[in-house]
Design a protein around this motif. Structure first.
Motif, mmCIF file in Angstrom:
data_model
loop_
_atom_site.group_PDB
_atom_site.id
_atom_site.type_symbol
_atom_site.label_atom_id
_atom_site.label_comp_id
_atom_site.label_asym_id
_atom_site.label_seq_id
_atom_site.Cartn_x
_atom_site.Cartn_y
_atom_site.Cartn_z
ATOM 1 N N UNK A 239 0.849 -1.196 0.000
ATOM 2 C CA UNK A 239 0.000 0.000 0.000
ATOM 3 C C UNK A 239 0.882 1.242 0.000
ATOM 4 N N UNK A 240 0.270 2.376 -0.303
ATOM 5 C CA UNK A 240 0.987 3.644 -0.291
ATOM 6 C C UNK A 240 0.527 4.459 0.917
ATOM 7 N N UNK A 241 1.494 4.854 1.732
ATOM 8 C CA UNK A 241 1.203 5.654 2.923
ATOM 9 C C UNK A 241 1.686 7.081 2.723
ATOM 10 N N UNK A 242 0.892 8.021 3.193
ATOM 11 C CA UNK A 242 1.312 9.408 3.171
ATOM 12 C C UNK A 242 2.349 9.659 4.257
ATOM 13 N N UNK A 243 3.386 10.407 3.934
ATOM 14 C CA UNK A 243 4.415 10.768 4.905
ATOM 15 C C UNK A 243 4.778 12.232 4.715
ATOM 16 N N UNK A 244 5.374 12.806 5.746
ATOM 17 C CA UNK A 244 5.823 14.194 5.696
ATOM 18 C C UNK A 244 6.894 14.369 6.752
ATOM 19 N N UNK A 245 7.695 15.416 6.647
ATOM 20 C CA UNK A 245 8.666 15.683 7.702
ATOM 21 C C UNK A 245 7.976 15.706 9.066
ATOM 22 N N UNK A 246 8.580 15.037 10.030
ATOM 23 C CA UNK A 246 7.969 14.918 11.351
ATOM 24 C C UNK A 246 7.465 13.523 11.634
ATOM 25 N N UNK A 247 7.461 12.667 10.617
ATOM 26 C CA UNK A 247 7.073 11.273 10.812
ATOM 27 C C UNK A 247 8.115 10.376 10.159
ATOM 28 N N UNK A 248 8.450 9.287 10.820
ATOM 29 C CA UNK A 248 9.452 8.362 10.307
ATOM 30 C C UNK A 248 8.963 7.709 9.014
ATOM 31 N N UNK A 249 9.845 7.585 8.041
ATOM 32 C CA UNK A 249 9.498 6.953 6.775
ATOM 33 C C UNK A 249 9.414 5.434 6.972
ATOM 34 N N UNK A 250 8.300 4.788 6.583
ATOM 35 C CA UNK A 250 8.200 3.333 6.715
ATOM 36 C C UNK A 250 9.307 2.622 5.943
ATOM 37 N N UNK A 251 9.889 1.587 6.577
ATOM 38 C CA UNK A 251 10.947 0.801 5.939
ATOM 39 C C UNK A 251 10.397 -0.567 5.531
ATOM 40 N N UNK A 252 10.872 -1.091 4.411
ATOM 41 C CA UNK A 252 10.416 -2.420 3.972
ATOM 42 C C UNK A 252 10.669 -3.506 5.004
ATOM 43 N N UNK A 253 11.787 -3.394 5.742
ATOM 44 C CA UNK A 253 12.107 -4.445 6.704
ATOM 45 C C UNK A 253 11.100 -4.530 7.838
ATOM 46 N N UNK A 254 10.358 -3.455 8.090
ATOM 47 C CA UNK A 254 9.363 -3.469 9.158
ATOM 48 C C UNK A 254 8.136 -4.289 8.770
ATOM 49 N N UNK A 255 7.970 -4.574 7.492
ATOM 50 C CA UNK A 255 6.852 -5.411 7.056
ATOM 51 C C UNK A 255 6.901 -6.782 7.730
ATOM 52 N N UNK A 256 8.105 -7.266 8.002
ATOM 53 C CA UNK A 256 8.255 -8.565 8.654
ATOM 54 C C UNK A 256 7.585 -8.566 10.034
ATOM 55 N N UNK A 257 7.627 -7.432 10.717
ATOM 56 C CA UNK A 257 7.020 -7.343 12.036
ATOM 57 C C UNK A 257 5.507 -7.545 11.939
#
Length: 277
Positions: free
Chosen positions: A79-97
């Motif tokens: 999926x596509x998540x909205x991001x902006x300065x002030x929020x951590x950018x989602x990493x692919x490796x976190x998908x495993x969690x």
């Protein structure tokens, strides 16, 4: 303005191949331009207004700002998540969690799951969307992050209860959750020298760093909360700093958790630690 000119402007920062990929991402996300469009002169055919938008984007990129902030988009778990300065950018490796939590709670009819330090909401929304029987809540201390997470949940249709809450001062809940999941701040200040400048200069330090003398600060607090807030047999699931995997397991054992296990990612790096109440 041509595509070859664009990526060459970024090559000193990213190297040739990554600079090309970054430029393609910008052209796709901002203007819907495919590789075929690019090859056929799509950049040169942009309107004056779009050329100005592209010029502003390139200025931000040349300052080292992550492409996800420039486009306002980051992919995660399909999926596509909205991001902006002030929020951590989602990493692919976190998908495993997310996959781990899903597997551990699969047998439960309506598992209650809490995501602590939700950021963009990528973990909480993914868990809620992949199985609507899950009752998902999410905490963050940042108003900016909670706003972005709520926007993502609304746009994607995810049913998540977002709450402003400091993980270091958690409430005294009892037997409330079947699983608690967290990717908390875990990078020590002394590790900064090995980090890329586009992370250091642009991503929120609140979501990244812990004191050098207390690298397990958030893990200890969240595990302490889990001791009474998890239901019997409930799971605690962390993304971890691989440097402190052994210390993590020892701490969790000392706190009375069982079935403690550290799981490697696809690159063979210690990535996640799970345990059970």
């Amino acid at each position: 303005m041509r595509y070859n000119d664009l990526w060459r402007e970024l090559a000193a920062i990213y190297g040739e191949n990554e600079a090309k990929a970054v430029c393609r991402t910008v052209l796709d996300d901002l203007f819907g331009m495919s590789l075929t469009d690019i090859v056929c002169g799509g950049v040169e055919s942009l309107s004056s207004a779009d050329t100005q938008v592209l010029s502003c984007a390139m200025t931000r990129l040349k300052k080292g700002e992550p492409v996800q902030y420039v486009t306002g988009k980051a992919p995660f778990a399909g999926r596509i998540f909205g991001v902006a300065p002030g929020v951590l950018i989602p990493r692919p490796e976190t998908e495993q969690l997310c996959d781990i939590v899903a597997g551990l709670t699969a047998a439960l009819p309506h598992p209650a799951i809490l995501d602590i330090g939700t950021g963009s909401g990528c973990i909480a929304c993914t868990l809620a969307l992949d199985d609507e029987s899950r009752e998902v809540s999410a905490w963050d201390i940042s108003d900016k992050a909670l706003g972005i997470a709520r926007d993502n949940a609304e746009r994607l249709g995810a049913r998540v209860n977002f709450v402003k809450q400091d993980a270091l001062n958690a409430p005294h809940d009892t037997d409330r959750w079947d699983a608690i999941v967290s990717n908390p701040p875990y990078i020590c200040g002394r590790e900064r020298s090995g980090m890329h400048s586009n992370v250091l200069d642009h991503e929120p330090h609140l979501a990244l760093f812990v004191p050098d003398d207390d690298p397990l600060l958030f893990y200890r607090a969240i595990a302490g909360y889990g001791c009474h807030a998890l239901r019997p047999g409930g799971w605690l699931c962390f993304e971890i700093n691989a440097l402190y995997a052994n210390e993590m397991e020892t701490m969790l054992g000392d706190m009375g958790y069982r079935d403690i296990k550290t799981i490697k990612d696809i690159y063979g790096k210690n990535r996640n630690t799970i345990c059970r109440k």
